[in-house]
Design a protein around this motif. Structure first.
Motif, PDB file in Angstrom:
ATOM      1  N   LEU A  94       0.829  -1.203   0.000  1.00  0.00           N
ATOM      2  CA  LEU A  94       0.000   0.000   0.000  1.00  0.00           C
ATOM      3  C   LEU A  94       0.867   1.259   0.000  1.00  0.00           C
ATOM      4  O   LEU A  94       0.583   2.229  -0.713  1.00  0.00           O
ATOM      5  CB  LEU A  94      -0.914  -0.001   1.232  1.00  0.00           C
ATOM      6  CG  LEU A  94      -1.937   1.131   1.320  1.00  0.00           C
ATOM      7  CD1 LEU A  94      -2.957   1.019   0.188  1.00  0.00           C
ATOM      8  CD2 LEU A  94      -2.646   1.103   2.665  1.00  0.00           C
ATOM      9  N   VAL A  95       1.959   1.227   0.784  1.00  0.00           N
ATOM     10  CA  VAL A  95       2.883   2.363   0.807  1.00  0.00           C
ATOM     11  C   VAL A  95       3.537   2.545  -0.561  1.00  0.00           C
ATOM     12  O   VAL A  95       3.647   3.668  -1.070  1.00  0.00           O
ATOM     13  CB  VAL A  95       3.960   2.158   1.893  1.00  0.00           C
ATOM     14  CG1 VAL A  95       5.045   3.232   1.788  1.00  0.00           C
ATOM     15  CG2 VAL A  95       3.333   2.199   3.285  1.00  0.00           C
ATOM     16  N   ALA A  96       3.961   1.435  -1.160  1.00  0.00           N
ATOM     17  CA  ALA A  96       4.596   1.502  -2.484  1.00  0.00           C
ATOM     18  C   ALA A  96       3.634   2.072  -3.523  1.00  0.00           C
ATOM     19  O   ALA A  96       4.009   2.926  -4.334  1.00  0.00           O
ATOM     20  CB  ALA A  96       5.073   0.109  -2.908  1.00  0.00           C
ATOM     21  N   MET A  97       2.375   1.622  -3.497  1.00  0.00           N
ATOM     22  CA  MET A  97       1.385   2.121  -4.446  1.00  0.00           C
ATOM     23  C   MET A  97       1.071   3.595  -4.199  1.00  0.00           C
ATOM     24  O   MET A  97       0.828   4.351  -5.148  1.00  0.00           O
ATOM     25  CB  MET A  97       0.100   1.296  -4.343  1.00  0.00           C
ATOM     26  CG  MET A  97       0.149  -0.014  -5.095  1.00  0.00           C
ATOM     27  SD  MET A  97       0.450   0.193  -6.874  1.00  0.00           S
ATOM     28  CE  MET A  97      -1.019   1.096  -7.377  1.00  0.00           C
ATOM     29  N   THR A  98       1.091   4.001  -2.923  1.00  0.00           N
ATOM     30  CA  THR A  98       0.825   5.403  -2.593  1.00  0.00           C
ATOM     31  C   THR A  98       1.926   6.297  -3.155  1.00  0.00           C
ATOM     32  O   THR A  98       1.647   7.356  -3.735  1.00  0.00           O
ATOM     33  CB  THR A  98       0.709   5.593  -1.076  1.00  0.00           C
ATOM     34  OG1 THR A  98      -0.376   4.795  -0.580  1.00  0.00           O
ATOM     35  CG2 THR A  98       0.457   7.046  -0.725  1.00  0.00           C
ATOM     36  N   MET A 105      -5.859   6.696   0.273  1.00  0.00           N
ATOM     37  CA  MET A 105      -5.251   5.405   0.572  1.00  0.00           C
ATOM     38  C   MET A 105      -5.234   5.139   2.070  1.00  0.00           C
ATOM     39  O   MET A 105      -5.441   4.010   2.524  1.00  0.00           O
ATOM     40  CB  MET A 105      -3.827   5.365   0.010  1.00  0.00           C
ATOM     41  CG  MET A 105      -3.750   5.481  -1.502  1.00  0.00           C
ATOM     42  SD  MET A 105      -4.534   4.111  -2.390  1.00  0.00           S
ATOM     43  CE  MET A 105      -3.219   2.893  -2.339  1.00  0.00           C
ATOM     44  N   LEU A 106      -4.977   6.173   2.875  1.00  0.00           N
ATOM     45  CA  LEU A 106      -5.011   6.025   4.328  1.00  0.00           C
ATOM     46  C   LEU A 106      -6.414   5.655   4.781  1.00  0.00           C
ATOM     47  O   LEU A 106      -6.592   4.861   5.705  1.00  0.00           O
ATOM     48  CB  LEU A 106      -4.583   7.330   5.010  1.00  0.00           C
ATOM     49  CG  LEU A 106      -4.650   7.356   6.542  1.00  0.00           C
ATOM     50  CD1 LEU A 106      -3.703   6.316   7.130  1.00  0.00           C
ATOM     51  CD2 LEU A 106      -4.305   8.745   7.077  1.00  0.00           C
ATOM     52  N   GLY A 107      -7.416   6.204   4.121  1.00  0.00           N
ATOM     53  CA  GLY A 107      -8.793   5.868   4.445  1.00  0.00           C
ATOM     54  C   GLY A 107      -9.056   4.386   4.310  1.00  0.00           C
ATOM     55  O   GLY A 107      -9.835   3.808   5.079  1.00  0.00           O
ATOM     56  N   GLN A 108      -8.392   3.728   3.373  1.00  0.00           N
ATOM     57  CA  GLN A 108      -8.546   2.287   3.216  1.00  0.00           C
ATOM     58  C   GLN A 108      -7.965   1.540   4.406  1.00  0.00           C
ATOM     59  O   GLN A 108      -8.512   0.538   4.863  1.00  0.00           O
ATOM     60  CB  GLN A 108      -7.860   1.822   1.934  1.00  0.00           C
ATOM     61  CG  GLN A 108      -8.477   2.365   0.665  1.00  0.00           C
ATOM     62  CD  GLN A 108      -7.781   1.832  -0.582  1.00  0.00           C
ATOM     63  OE1 GLN A 108      -6.998   0.897  -0.527  1.00  0.00           O
ATOM     64  NE2 GLN A 108      -8.072   2.434  -1.710  1.00  0.00           N
ATOM     65  N   VAL A 109      -6.844   2.046   4.937  1.00  0.00           N
ATOM     66  CA  VAL A 109      -6.167   1.370   6.046  1.00  0.00           C
ATOM     67  C   VAL A 109      -7.002   1.412   7.311  1.00  0.00           C
ATOM     68  O   VAL A 109      -7.110   0.431   8.043  1.00  0.00           O
ATOM     69  CB  VAL A 109      -4.777   2.005   6.302  1.00  0.00           C
ATOM     70  CG1 VAL A 109      -4.126   1.384   7.529  1.00  0.00           C
ATOM     71  CG2 VAL A 109      -3.889   1.837   5.080  1.00  0.00           C
ATOM     72  N   ILE A 110      -7.580   2.571   7.600  1.00  0.00           N
ATOM     73  CA  ILE A 110      -8.319   2.710   8.852  1.00  0.00           C
ATOM     74  C   ILE A 110      -9.809   2.417   8.662  1.00  0.00           C
ATOM     75  O   ILE A 110     -10.644   2.762   9.484  1.00  0.00           O
ATOM     76  CB  ILE A 110      -8.116   4.114   9.461  1.00  0.00           C
ATOM     77  CG1 ILE A 110      -8.586   5.206   8.487  1.00  0.00           C
ATOM     78  CG2 ILE A 110      -6.671   4.329   9.820  1.00  0.00           C
ATOM     79  CD1 ILE A 110      -8.412   6.613   9.040  1.00  0.00           C
ATOM     80  N   ILE A 111     -10.121   1.766   7.526  1.00  0.00           N
ATOM     81  CA  ILE A 111     -11.461   1.253   7.254  1.00  0.00           C
ATOM     82  C   ILE A 111     -12.517   2.350   7.306  1.00  0.00           C
ATOM     83  O   ILE A 111     -13.579   2.199   7.894  1.00  0.00           O
ATOM     84  CB  ILE A 111     -11.823   0.098   8.212  1.00  0.00           C
ATOM     85  CG1 ILE A 111     -10.611  -0.821   8.439  1.00  0.00           C
ATOM     86  CG2 ILE A 111     -12.944  -0.748   7.639  1.00  0.00           C
ATOM     87  CD1 ILE A 111     -10.889  -1.959   9.380  1.00  0.00           C
ATOM     88  N   LEU A 112     -12.210   3.466   6.726  1.00  0.00           N
ATOM     89  CA  LEU A 112     -13.220   4.490   6.509  1.00  0.00           C
ATOM     90  C   LEU A 112     -13.959   4.179   5.213  1.00  0.00           C
ATOM     91  O   LEU A 112     -13.417   3.493   4.345  1.00  0.00           O
ATOM     92  CB  LEU A 112     -12.569   5.880   6.393  1.00  0.00           C
ATOM     93  CG  LEU A 112     -12.045   6.519   7.679  1.00  0.00           C
ATOM     94  CD1 LEU A 112     -11.290   7.781   7.328  1.00  0.00           C
ATOM     95  CD2 LEU A 112     -13.172   6.829   8.628  1.00  0.00           C
ATOM     96  N   PRO A 113     -15.186   4.670   5.066  1.00  0.00           N
ATOM     97  CA  PRO A 113     -15.851   4.514   3.766  1.00  0.00           C
ATOM     98  C   PRO A 113     -15.133   5.396   2.755  1.00  0.00           C
ATOM     99  O   PRO A 113     -15.480   6.562   2.542  1.00  0.00           O
ATOM    100  CB  PRO A 113     -17.277   4.981   4.032  1.00  0.00           C
ATOM    101  CG  PRO A 113     -17.173   5.866   5.225  1.00  0.00           C
ATOM    102  CD  PRO A 113     -16.032   5.342   6.042  1.00  0.00           C
ATOM    103  N   THR A 114     -14.108   4.836   2.119  1.00  0.00           N
ATOM    104  CA  THR A 114     -13.155   5.625   1.347  1.00  0.00           C
ATOM    105  C   THR A 114     -13.813   6.443   0.243  1.00  0.00           C
ATOM    106  O   THR A 114     -13.432   7.581  -0.006  1.00  0.00           O
ATOM    107  CB  THR A 114     -12.092   4.685   0.732  1.00  0.00           C
ATOM    108  OG1 THR A 114     -11.530   3.897   1.776  1.00  0.00           O
ATOM    109  CG2 THR A 114     -11.000   5.475   0.037  1.00  0.00           C
TER     110      THR A 114
END
Length: 256
Positions: A74-78, A133-142
């Protein structure tokens, strides 16, 4: 003047397919190569953990390896999507600028337009992309979280004097986020199965599957860039001269 979803989507599809070769080239560089890089980084981290940590608890180790590898990917893709995507977004918007100006497009023109706009776009694009992308990590409705950033690429590309594209996008999307949300739901036809199943399947199916998935993934984003730039510019299509868009926003000047 508010443009309807149907009209914006129809216009975007027409420009998308009229410039399919250019879109595929941008998608290949940004999405395809990016997916291979993320997959490669994931494999390296996975092998490192497996080779350096004793498997006292194989199940827990396997879970840890999967989580860590996915976070690193995820970091690499970001990083890739933030830096290279800041070229790809204006290169895609170039297609609409040329459409607006009734001028022909070219691959060279798209590449150069993206390179020329990159210094202005990279900061706001990277921040917006990283936030989603961070929203995906913390399970927000991205998809809901990212609505406020829908105009960032268009603003940074077309209004080079704007100092705070993220803030301006947040303000301009107020009152339009319902329309933007309904538009992005079209993307769920691809994103939902790809994110939930496709990425995991592709890791074991060969590099070409991951590469192809990455190309399609960015092609979908390119389509939405073409829709969002229409929504953004429609905000300035008023009868009163004082509310008209600046020439750089409306695309009435030649690219460059």
């Amino acid at each position: 003047m508010r443009i309807s979803i149907l009209v914006a989507v129809r216009n975007a599809l027409r420009v998308f397919f009229e410039n399919l070769f250019i879109v595929l080239f941008i998608s290949l560089v940004t999405g395809g190569v990016g997916a291979l890089i993320a997959d490669g980084v994931t494999g390296v981290i996975y092998d490192y953990i497996q080779g350096h940590y004793a498997a006292t608890d194989p199940i827990r180790q396997g879970q840890m390896m999967l989580v860590v590898a996915q976070l690193v990917a995820l970091v690499a893709m970001t990083i890739w999507g933030g830096l290279v995507g800041a070229w790809a977004a204006p290169a895609t918007i170039y297609l609409w600028v040329q459409e607006h100006n009734k001028k022909p497009t070219s691959l060279k023109g798209a590449i150069n337009y993206g390179i020329d706009r990159w210094p202005d776009v990279v900061g706001p694009h990277f921040k917006a992309y990283a936030a989603v992308m961070l929203g995906q990590v913390i399970i927000l409705p991205t998809i809901v979280f990212g609505l406020q950033y829908a105009f960032v690429d268009a603003i940074a590309t077309l209004n080079r004097e704007e100092d705070r594209p993220l803030y301006r996008s947040g303000r301009l999307t107020l009152g339009r986020r319902g329309q933007i949300f309904r538009t992005f739901l079209l993307g769920m036809l691809w994103w939902l199965p790809w994110q939930l199943f496709g990425t995991f399947y592709a890791q074991d199916a060969g590099w070409y599957i991951m590469f192809g998935g990455g190309v399609i993934d960015y092609a979908v984003l390119a389509f939405f860039d073409l829709v969002m730039v229409q929504y953004y510019l429609s905000l300035y299509q008023k009868d009163a001269p004082e509310t008209a868009a600046p020439a750089s926003q409306a695309g009435t000047t030649s690219p460059g």
